[in-house]
Design a protein around this motif. Structure first.
Motif, mmCIF file in Angstrom:
data_model
loop_
_atom_site.group_PDB
_atom_site.id
_atom_site.type_symbol
_atom_site.label_atom_id
_atom_site.label_comp_id
_atom_site.label_asym_id
_atom_site.label_seq_id
_atom_site.Cartn_x
_atom_site.Cartn_y
_atom_site.Cartn_z
ATOM 1 N N ILE A 1 0.868 0.385 13.219
ATOM 2 C CA ILE A 1 0.986 0.575 11.816
ATOM 3 C C ILE A 1 2.236 1.795 11.647
ATOM 4 N N GLY A 2 3.269 1.480 10.730
ATOM 5 C CA GLY A 2 4.146 2.503 10.351
ATOM 6 C C GLY A 2 5.318 2.677 11.449
ATOM 7 N N HIS B 1 -9.572 0.482 5.568
ATOM 8 C CA HIS B 1 -8.446 0.655 6.076
ATOM 9 C C HIS B 1 -8.536 1.445 7.196
ATOM 10 N N GLY C 1 3.884 -2.910 10.371
ATOM 11 C CA GLY C 1 5.512 -2.987 10.661
ATOM 12 C C GLY C 1 6.027 -4.196 9.736
ATOM 13 N N ALA D 1 3.393 -1.323 3.910
ATOM 14 C CA ALA D 1 3.483 0.042 3.284
ATOM 15 C C ALA D 1 4.855 0.596 3.596
ATOM 16 N N SER D 2 5.046 1.272 4.734
ATOM 17 C CA SER D 2 6.393 1.910 4.886
ATOM 18 C C SER D 2 7.510 1.301 4.633
ATOM 19 N N LEU E 1 -0.108 -7.152 4.291
ATOM 20 C CA LEU E 1 -0.220 -5.779 4.076
ATOM 21 C C LEU E 1 0.561 -5.013 4.547
ATOM 22 N N ASN F 1 0.799 -1.137 0.017
ATOM 23 C CA ASN F 1 -0.065 0.055 0.100
ATOM 24 C C ASN F 1 1.071 1.269 0.042
ATOM 25 N N LYS G 1 -0.080 4.244 0.160
ATOM 26 C CA LYS G 1 -0.865 5.265 1.084
ATOM 27 C C LYS G 1 -0.732 6.608 0.566
ATOM 28 N N GLU H 1 -4.942 -5.500 11.402
ATOM 29 C CA GLU H 1 -4.087 -4.517 11.534
ATOM 30 C C GLU H 1 -4.225 -3.803 12.885
HETATM 31 O O1 LIG Z 1 -1.537 -0.574 4.533
HETATM 32 C C1 LIG Z 1 -0.543 -1.203 5.097
HETATM 33 C C2 LIG Z 1 -0.547 -0.860 6.694
HETATM 34 O O2 LIG Z 1 -1.218 0.198 7.248
HETATM 35 C C3 LIG Z 1 0.722 -1.045 7.209
HETATM 36 O O3 LIG Z 1 1.728 -0.216 6.976
HETATM 37 P P1 LIG Z 1 3.314 -0.161 7.667
HETATM 38 O O4 LIG Z 1 3.582 -1.351 6.894
HETATM 39 O O5 LIG Z 1 3.595 1.120 7.375
HETATM 40 O O6 LIG Z 1 3.103 -0.655 9.083
#
Ligand SMILES: O=C[C@H](O)COP(=O)(O)O
Length: 214
Positions: free
Chosen positions: A138-139, A85, A173, A194-195, A192, A6, A8, A133
């Motif tokens: 997250i993040g 989300h 994470g 993202a960062s 799933l 993702n 974002k 999640e």
């Molecule tokens: O969509 C992805 C999730 O919110 C996880 O985000 P992350 O991998 O940055 O912790």
């Protein structure tokens, strides 16, 4: 394992990341896909990567200014969509409506949720998959599969109790191949994230590390 990246609204180049996801996908048995912002869907899909939307609204064609129509997402080249989300929360009736809208447009669906109780409710709406999640992870770079393994196992059980056809992903994470393996060991069929990719100095190297042990 399904690895859904993702983007974002991170300030990355979505086409460059899409190229990397496509190239790494071709080198692994894992399934990789990328979810850019709605405005970037078409040019990301043109790279040939499996493309997902971050959200669709529970609407049909009509007077819905500022909304995201599932058919438009599909026309832009997306084959699936996230729904609910943690950063795009919906009311229960709207999650249901968005799943129905996505189905109508032929999109695969992943409904996100915070915890196993919500995962059970999400699974009852009949998506293709759910993703657990914990918002607080997250993040952070602290992987849910290691920081809170119980939540993943309980989410898998909760979904299975409602509908064994619904796959379970986990997220928050996740940034290394070990994190992905740990998720699989807990019963998740995908991750799933993202960062770990979107904010990496070298997204392709980050992706290669993610799929290396798979
Ligand atoms: O969509 C992805 C999730 O919110 C996880 O985000 P992350 O991998 O940055 O912790």
């Amino acid at each position: 394992m399904f690895v859904l990246v993702n983007l974002k609204t991170y300030p990355c180049d979505p086409v460059a990341v899409a190229d990397a996801v496509r190239d790494v996908d071709e080198s692994t048995d894992a399934r990789l896909a990328v979810a850019p912002q709605a405005a970037d869907l078409a040019r990301v899909a043109e790279t040939g990567v499996e493309t997902w939307a971050q959200h669709v609204d529970p609407i049909e064609h009509g007077s819905n200014t500022g909304h995201t129509l599932a058919e438009s997402v599909a026309d832009a080249g997306a084959v699936g969509t996230l729904i609910n989300h943690s950063e795009r929360r919906l009311k229960l009736a709207d999650i249901d409506g968005s799943v129905r809208a996505a189905e109508r447009a032929g999109l695969e669906t992943v409904v996100c949720a915070n915890n196993p109780e919500q995962i059970g409710a999400a699974a009852a709406l009949g998506p293709d998959a759910v993703a657990v999640e914990p918002p607080e992870l997250i993040g952070t770079g602290t992987p849910v599969s290691q920081a809170d393994p119980d939540i993943v196992e309980d989410a898998v059980e909760a979904a299975d109790n409602v509908d064994s056809e619904v796959s379970v992903l986990c997220g928050a994470g996740i940034s290394t191949g070990d994190d992905v393996v740990a998720a699989g060991d807990l019963g998740a069929e995908g991750v799933l994230l993202a960062s770990g990719v979107a904010k990496a100095d070298d997204p392709q190297a980050a992706l290669e590390d993610l799929v290396d042990p798979l």
